[in-house]
Write a protein that holds these residues in place. Structure first.
Motif, PDB file in Angstrom:
ATOM      1  N   ASP A  51       7.048 -20.342   0.730  1.00 15.67           N
ATOM      2  CA  ASP A  51       6.861 -19.838  -0.628  1.00 15.67           C
ATOM      3  C   ASP A  51       7.461 -18.448  -0.681  1.00 15.67           C
ATOM      4  N   THR A  52       7.429 -17.821  -1.861  1.00 11.05           N
ATOM      5  CA  THR A  52       7.829 -16.423  -1.998  1.00 11.05           C
ATOM      6  C   THR A  52       6.569 -15.567  -2.012  1.00 11.05           C
ATOM      7  N   TYR A  53       6.509 -14.598  -1.111  1.00  9.50           N
ATOM      8  CA  TYR A  53       5.324 -13.759  -0.962  1.00  9.50           C
ATOM      9  C   TYR A  53       5.646 -12.322  -1.375  1.00  9.50           C
ATOM     10  N   ALA A  54       4.882 -11.807  -2.348  1.00  7.46           N
ATOM     11  CA  ALA A  54       5.029 -10.428  -2.791  1.00  7.46           C
ATOM     12  C   ALA A  54       4.059  -9.543  -2.013  1.00  7.46           C
ATOM     13  N   TYR A  55       4.496  -8.348  -1.730  1.00 10.76           N
ATOM     14  CA  TYR A  55       3.649  -7.418  -0.976  1.00 10.76           C
ATOM     15  C   TYR A  55       4.023  -5.983  -1.335  1.00 10.76           C
ATOM     16  N   ALA A  56       3.076  -5.078  -1.169  1.00 10.49           N
ATOM     17  CA  ALA A  56       3.345  -3.665  -1.410  1.00 10.49           C
ATOM     18  C   ALA A  56       4.173  -3.110  -0.260  1.00 10.49           C
ATOM     19  N   ARG A  57       5.107  -2.266  -0.585  1.00 12.66           N
ATOM     20  CA  ARG A  57       5.949  -1.660   0.445  1.00 12.66           C
ATOM     21  C   ARG A  57       5.077  -0.926   1.457  1.00 12.66           C
ATOM     22  N   GLY A  58       5.413  -1.124   2.716  1.00  8.33           N
ATOM     23  CA  GLY A  58       4.636  -0.513   3.782  1.00  8.33           C
ATOM     24  C   GLY A  58       3.534  -1.411   4.310  1.00  8.33           C
ATOM     25  N   SER A  59       3.403  -2.623   3.723  1.00  5.35           N
ATOM     26  CA  SER A  59       2.398  -3.569   4.214  1.00  5.35           C
ATOM     27  C   SER A  59       2.781  -4.074   5.601  1.00  5.35           C
TER      28      SER A  59
END
Length: 337
Positions: free
Chosen positions: A164-172
């Protein structure tokens, strides 16, 4: 009387000045801040003070007084609620909107895409190429990584992560993305297993996942997926070898050069489904939702063979004689199942 009149005039002037000042402040709060470029990337590190954050915003490209910005943060009473993270400040953002974004933690999200049919090795490589992720798993073995995300001891990673496509906050941490992908696959696998017919020749969800991974690698067109699954299910019922090239290729590992030779098909390994009956010991790739559903609900066909037509679709046959004719027609002696 003159003193009283002067006093009244002075109060009126102060009131007018206060109204003008309030209007000016409000206008500043809701007016767009000029930017040095169309989009400003603001990185707020943990522990930064409100004064430092105001200065960081200006350094990032907002053309505004850092002193005024700091005073706004302070006057709002929310300066201590600003969250660390990465933020994209779009053109037209006002000081009021900026503070709301920083307090809400409305961060810029990066994304990483896990593709159906990828191996775990390919997914790890994709994570390593994502500069916005902390590579916490880089030095970990597969076993250490699985333990770090909470998987049961001894769980092999192949196939265990949902594409899938996973979104995350930068620096995670990359472990956070891996954990989400693993949990997503666990949910979908259990849901698929609960829908299985009683006569499905699979012992547990792990075997379902392995079969689904083979279906994923063998399917050229989505509409063929349930028929491909049916061929393998039919063979499992009869005790026939699955004879599927992708398992052999997986067993060869990174040394595979793209040319599957006769000697490869004859060399016995745990993943050679020409020399061994049944499913291989682990999945060979990460199956998507459609392959999971096809594996648990295969088409109602007696087909035992299929061959690629050359256009992405497959020709299915119930008998070896029909299959050999299909091979002659579509591949003229090419590899087949």
């Amino acid at each position: 009387m003159k003193v009283r009149r002067s006093w009244v005039i002075g109060l009126a002037a102060l009131a007018i000045a206060a109204v003008v000042a309030t209007a000016a402040v409000w206008s500043w709060l809701i007016s767009p801040m000029p930017q040095a470029q169309s989009g400003v990337e603001l990185e707020i590190e943990p522990g930064r003070s409100p004064r430092q954050i105001a200065a960081d915003a200006v350094d990032a490209g907002l053309q505004v007084s850092p002193w005024l910005l700091y005073q706004w943060f302070r006057w709002s009473g929310q300066s201590r609620l600003i969250r660390a993270g990465s933020y994209e400040i779009e053109r037209g953002t006002s000081p009021r909107e900026l503070l709301r974004k920083l307090v809400d933690g409305d961060q810029t999200l990066a994304r990483v895409r896990l593709i159906e049919g990828w191996t775990f090795r390919q997914f790890r490589a994709e994570l390593a190429r994502s500069p916005a992720l902390k590579a916490d798993s880089a030095a970990m073995s597969d076993a250490q990584l699985m333990a770090a995300i909470g998987a049961p001891a001894g769980t092999a990673p192949e196939g265990r992560f949902f594409p899938d496509t996973y979104a995350y906050a930068r620096g995670s941490s990359d472990l956070a993305v891996l954990r989400r992908a693993w949990q997503a696959m666990e949910r979908r696998l259990q849901a698929a297993w609960s829908q299985r017919p009683q006569d499905l020749p699979l012992r547990d969800p792990a075997e379902l996942l392995t079969l689904a991974s083979i279906v994923e690698k063998e399917t050229g067109r989505s509409e063929d997926r349930t028929q491909v699954a049916a061929v393998f299910v039919n063979r499992l019922r009869l005790g026939m070898p699955l004879q599927t090239d992708p398992t052999v290729i997986y067993g060869l590992g990174p040394s595979f050069d793209g040319n599957l030779r006769k000697r490869d098909l004859q060399a016995d390994t745990p993943y050679n489904t020409y020399t061994r009956k049944g499913l291989p010991p682990t999945p060979i790739a990460m199956p998507g939702q459609q392959s999971l559903e096809a594996a648990v609900r295969p088409a109602g066909t007696k087909a035992l063979y299929f061959v690629a037509r050359g256009d992405g679709s497959s020709q299915f046959s119930e008998t070896l004689a029909d299959h050999n004719r299909a091979v002659d027609r579509y591949q003229r002696g090419g590899a087949s199942r």
